[in-house]
Design a protein around this motif. Sequence first.
Motif, PDB file in Angstrom:
ATOM      1  N   ASP A 258      17.871  -9.020   9.934  1.00  0.00           N
ATOM      2  CA  ASP A 258      18.725  -8.029  10.590  1.00  0.00           C
ATOM      3  C   ASP A 258      19.329  -7.035   9.606  1.00  0.00           C
ATOM      4  O   ASP A 258      19.777  -5.960   9.999  1.00  0.00           O
ATOM      5  N   THR A 259      19.351  -7.385   8.329  1.00  0.00           N
ATOM      6  CA  THR A 259      19.883  -6.463   7.324  1.00  0.00           C
ATOM      7  C   THR A 259      18.872  -5.401   6.911  1.00  0.00           C
ATOM      8  O   THR A 259      19.228  -4.445   6.222  1.00  0.00           O
ATOM      9  N   ASP A 260      17.599  -5.566   7.310  1.00  0.00           N
ATOM     10  CA  ASP A 260      16.555  -4.591   6.977  1.00  0.00           C
ATOM     11  C   ASP A 260      16.424  -3.545   8.076  1.00  0.00           C
ATOM     12  O   ASP A 260      16.766  -3.786   9.230  1.00  0.00           O
ATOM     13  N   ARG A 261      15.898  -2.386   7.692  1.00  0.00           N
ATOM     14  CA  ARG A 261      15.719  -1.298   8.654  1.00  0.00           C
ATOM     15  C   ARG A 261      14.378  -1.445   9.380  1.00  0.00           C
ATOM     16  O   ARG A 261      13.381  -1.854   8.771  1.00  0.00           O
ATOM     17  N   PRO A 262      14.328  -1.081  10.663  1.00  0.00           N
ATOM     18  CA  PRO A 262      13.045  -1.086  11.367  1.00  0.00           C
ATOM     19  C   PRO A 262      12.113  -0.034  10.778  1.00  0.00           C
ATOM     20  O   PRO A 262      12.567   0.989  10.265  1.00  0.00           O
ATOM     21  N   ARG A 263      10.817  -0.269  10.867  1.00  0.00           N
ATOM     22  CA  ARG A 263       9.863   0.681  10.295  1.00  0.00           C
ATOM     23  C   ARG A 263       8.458   0.318  10.744  1.00  0.00           C
ATOM     24  O   ARG A 263       8.199  -0.787  11.229  1.00  0.00           O
ATOM     25  N   PHE A 264       7.535   1.254  10.568  1.00  0.00           N
ATOM     26  CA  PHE A 264       6.107   0.983  10.646  1.00  0.00           C
ATOM     27  C   PHE A 264       5.579   0.828   9.217  1.00  0.00           C
ATOM     28  O   PHE A 264       6.031   1.532   8.305  1.00  0.00           O
ATOM     29  N   HIS A 265       4.615  -0.063   9.017  1.00  0.00           N
ATOM     30  CA  HIS A 265       3.871  -0.030   7.769  1.00  0.00           C
ATOM     31  C   HIS A 265       2.396  -0.279   8.068  1.00  0.00           C
ATOM     32  O   HIS A 265       2.035  -0.719   9.168  1.00  0.00           O
ATOM     33  N   LEU A 266       1.550   0.035   7.104  1.00  0.00           N
ATOM     34  CA  LEU A 266       0.103  -0.045   7.301  1.00  0.00           C
ATOM     35  C   LEU A 266      -0.494  -1.187   6.492  1.00  0.00           C
ATOM     36  O   LEU A 266      -0.089  -1.450   5.362  1.00  0.00           O
ATOM     37  N   ASP A 267      -1.474  -1.865   7.091  1.00  0.00           N
ATOM     38  CA  ASP A 267      -2.303  -2.836   6.391  1.00  0.00           C
ATOM     39  C   ASP A 267      -3.638  -2.175   6.082  1.00  0.00           C
ATOM     40  O   ASP A 267      -4.276  -1.577   6.972  1.00  0.00           O
ATOM     41  N   ILE A 268      -4.076  -2.295   4.839  1.00  0.00           N
ATOM     42  CA  ILE A 268      -5.326  -1.676   4.390  1.00  0.00           C
ATOM     43  C   ILE A 268      -6.298  -2.771   3.968  1.00  0.00           C
ATOM     44  O   ILE A 268      -5.990  -3.600   3.103  1.00  0.00           O
ATOM     45  N   ALA A 269      -7.489  -2.788   4.593  1.00  0.00           N
ATOM     46  CA  ALA A 269      -8.526  -3.756   4.247  1.00  0.00           C
ATOM     47  C   ALA A 269      -9.413  -3.177   3.153  1.00  0.00           C
ATOM     48  O   ALA A 269      -9.886  -2.041   3.247  1.00  0.00           O
ATOM     49  N   VAL A 270      -9.623  -3.959   2.105  1.00  0.00           N
ATOM     50  CA  VAL A 270     -10.465  -3.540   0.977  1.00  0.00           C
ATOM     51  C   VAL A 270     -11.429  -4.676   0.641  1.00  0.00           C
ATOM     52  O   VAL A 270     -11.239  -5.820   1.049  1.00  0.00           O
ATOM     53  N   LEU A 271     -12.451  -4.370  -0.118  1.00  0.00           N
ATOM     54  CA  LEU A 271     -13.413  -5.383  -0.536  1.00  0.00           C
ATOM     55  C   LEU A 271     -13.101  -5.934  -1.920  1.00  0.00           C
ATOM     56  O   LEU A 271     -13.548  -7.018  -2.270  1.00  0.00           O
ATOM     57  N   ASP A 272     -12.335  -5.193  -2.729  1.00  0.00           N
ATOM     58  CA  ASP A 272     -11.941  -5.646  -4.063  1.00  0.00           C
ATOM     59  C   ASP A 272     -10.445  -5.392  -4.200  1.00  0.00           C
ATOM     60  O   ASP A 272     -10.020  -4.293  -4.545  1.00  0.00           O
ATOM     61  N   ARG A 273      -9.657  -6.428  -3.901  1.00  0.00           N
ATOM     62  CA  ARG A 273      -8.208  -6.236  -3.870  1.00  0.00           C
ATOM     63  C   ARG A 273      -7.651  -5.858  -5.241  1.00  0.00           C
ATOM     64  O   ARG A 273      -6.802  -4.978  -5.346  1.00  0.00           O
ATOM     65  N   ALA A 274      -8.108  -6.518  -6.286  1.00  0.00           N
ATOM     66  CA  ALA A 274      -7.584  -6.241  -7.622  1.00  0.00           C
ATOM     67  C   ALA A 274      -7.803  -4.784  -8.004  1.00  0.00           C
ATOM     68  O   ALA A 274      -6.910  -4.119  -8.549  1.00  0.00           O
ATOM     69  N   ASP A 275      -8.991  -4.270  -7.717  1.00  0.00           N
ATOM     70  CA  ASP A 275      -9.290  -2.875  -8.040  1.00  0.00           C
ATOM     71  C   ASP A 275      -8.433  -1.929  -7.198  1.00  0.00           C
ATOM     72  O   ASP A 275      -7.898  -0.938  -7.722  1.00  0.00           O
ATOM     73  N   ALA A 276      -8.291  -2.215  -5.905  1.00  0.00           N
ATOM     74  CA  ALA A 276      -7.509  -1.346  -5.034  1.00  0.00           C
ATOM     75  C   ALA A 276      -6.048  -1.321  -5.445  1.00  0.00           C
ATOM     76  O   ALA A 276      -5.408  -0.265  -5.451  1.00  0.00           O
ATOM     77  N   VAL A 277      -5.510  -2.486  -5.796  1.00  0.00           N
ATOM     78  CA  VAL A 277      -4.112  -2.555  -6.220  1.00  0.00           C
ATOM     79  C   VAL A 277      -3.912  -1.801  -7.531  1.00  0.00           C
ATOM     80  O   VAL A 277      -2.915  -1.094  -7.713  1.00  0.00           O
ATOM     81  N   GLN A 278      -4.860  -1.917  -8.444  1.00  0.00           N
ATOM     82  CA  GLN A 278      -4.734  -1.204  -9.713  1.00  0.00           C
ATOM     83  C   GLN A 278      -4.774   0.306  -9.498  1.00  0.00           C
ATOM     84  O   GLN A 278      -3.993   1.053 -10.111  1.00  0.00           O
ATOM     85  N   ARG A 279      -5.675   0.778  -8.636  1.00  0.00           N
ATOM     86  CA  ARG A 279      -5.734   2.219  -8.358  1.00  0.00           C
ATOM     87  C   ARG A 279      -4.438   2.698  -7.733  1.00  0.00           C
ATOM     88  O   ARG A 279      -3.934   3.775  -8.067  1.00  0.00           O
ATOM     89  N   ALA A 280      -3.869   1.896  -6.822  1.00  0.00           N
ATOM     90  CA  ALA A 280      -2.591   2.272  -6.212  1.00  0.00           C
ATOM     91  C   ALA A 280      -1.494   2.325  -7.269  1.00  0.00           C
ATOM     92  O   ALA A 280      -0.654   3.244  -7.272  1.00  0.00           O
ATOM     93  N   ALA A 281      -1.477   1.365  -8.187  1.00  0.00           N
ATOM     94  CA  ALA A 281      -0.464   1.344  -9.234  1.00  0.00           C
ATOM     95  C   ALA A 281      -0.605   2.546 -10.166  1.00  0.00           C
ATOM     96  O   ALA A 281       0.390   3.132 -10.613  1.00  0.00           O
ATOM     97  N   ASP A 282      -1.834   2.940 -10.453  1.00  0.00           N
ATOM     98  CA  ASP A 282      -2.071   4.099 -11.316  1.00  0.00           C
ATOM     99  C   ASP A 282      -1.531   5.382 -10.700  1.00  0.00           C
ATOM    100  O   ASP A 282      -1.256   6.356 -11.415  1.00  0.00           O
ATOM    101  N   LEU A 283      -1.386   5.396  -9.376  1.00  0.00           N
ATOM    102  CA  LEU A 283      -0.923   6.595  -8.678  1.00  0.00           C
ATOM    103  C   LEU A 283       0.533   6.475  -8.218  1.00  0.00           C
ATOM    104  O   LEU A 283       0.980   7.235  -7.363  1.00  0.00           O
ATOM    105  N   GLY A 284       1.267   5.546  -8.791  1.00  0.00           N
ATOM    106  CA  GLY A 284       2.693   5.457  -8.507  1.00  0.00           C
ATOM    107  C   GLY A 284       3.105   4.333  -7.587  1.00  0.00           C
ATOM    108  O   GLY A 284       4.295   4.194  -7.274  1.00  0.00           O
ATOM    109  N   GLY A 285       2.137   3.532  -7.105  1.00  0.00           N
ATOM    110  CA  GLY A 285       2.487   2.385  -6.282  1.00  0.00           C
ATOM    111  C   GLY A 285       3.015   1.240  -7.127  1.00  0.00           C
ATOM    112  O   GLY A 285       2.822   1.198  -8.344  1.00  0.00           O
ATOM    113  N   LYS A 286       3.696   0.302  -6.492  1.00  0.00           N
ATOM    114  CA  LYS A 286       4.266  -0.835  -7.203  1.00  0.00           C
ATOM    115  C   LYS A 286       4.099  -2.091  -6.364  1.00  0.00           C
ATOM    116  O   LYS A 286       4.434  -2.112  -5.185  1.00  0.00           O
TER     117      LYS A 286
END
Length: 299
Positions: free
Chosen positions: A70-98
Motif C-alpha cells: 500500500d505504500t507503493d504507487r500504482p503503475r503499469f510495467h512491461l515484461d520483455i521476453a528475450v532469448l539471452d537474458r544476460a545479454d539483454a540485461v547488459q545492453r539495458a545497463a549500457d543504456l542507463g538501465g539498472k
Amino acid sequence: MQERSGSQAPALAGIIIDVPSGAFDATVAFWAGALSAPPEALSGMPGGDAYVRLPGATAVTDVVLQRIDDTDRPRFHLDIAVLDRADAVQRAADLGGKVVQHEEDWDVLIDPAGLPLCVGFEDLEPLQTAPRPPDRGYLDAIFIDVPPDRVTAEVVFWSAVLDATPVPPDASDPAYHPLAGVRAVGGEPVVVEVQTTLPDPARDGVATAPRIHVDLSATDVDEEVARLTALGARHVDAVVAPGAGRVESAPGAGRVESAPGAGRVESAPGAGRVERDWVTLADPAGNLFCVVPATPERA
C-alpha cells in the motif's frame, strides 16, 4: 499462434498492472470487466497470491495484475521476453538501465527515467488472447510518458530493449515518438510510443512523474467510456506537450481520489472539457489509460 524460435527478437511478454493491496480486488474486477476476461490466480509465482492473470483478455498481449504494498504507487510495467537474458540485461545497463532484483525467470530493472520493467522469460510460449471485439475497447497501445529532458534517453533505451526502430515525430504531433516494429510474443504488432509530458500546473510546474499508460481503442469512444465508468473508471485530466493536439480535462477536476491504498491521481486544475479525440480515465487504483477511436492502422 507461433512458437518462439532461436531467431526471434525481444518481444512484449505482458502488460503488468501493479496495484496497492487496498485497491487490488476492485482493480482486478474492473480490468476483468474492461477486457472481458475472467480473473485467474497464478500459482507457483514469487509472492504467492500476488498475481492474477486475465486469460483471453481483449488485448494485444497478456495482462496480469500484481498486488504491491500500500505504500507503493500504482503503475503499469512491461515484461520483455528475450532469448539471452544476460545479454539483454547488459545492453539495458549500457543504456542507463539498472538491475534492482533477480528472480529465477526474470530480472527487474529500472529504465533511465526510473520506470520498472522485467526482462527474461526465455521459455515463455505464446499466450492466447482474444480477437479485437467489434463493440468494446481493445488494449493495443502503450505510451511511455516522460518530461522533455528524458525523451531522448527513453527512445534510445526502449528501442534497444524492444529491438524497435525509432521514428521521428510527425510535425503535427511532436510530442509522440513512435517505436516501430514492436511485437508481442505471439507475433502481433504492438503500438509503443515515447510521449513528452508537460510540467503539471497542479504541482506548481513540477514535471509530471514518468509513467506508462495504455490505450483502449473502440469504434464508439463515448459508448466505451460509459461502459468503463460504469465498471469503476473515473475521468481525469491529462497534460501533454505543446502541439500534441491531445488534451483532455474533466470539468473542475483538480484532483481524483482513488481506492484506499492507491494514493492519488493528480490532475491539472480545471478549465473544463476541451476538444479532443479521446478520453483519459483512471482505473480504481489510479492507473491512467485512454479510450481512443479505433483506426485501420490498429485493426
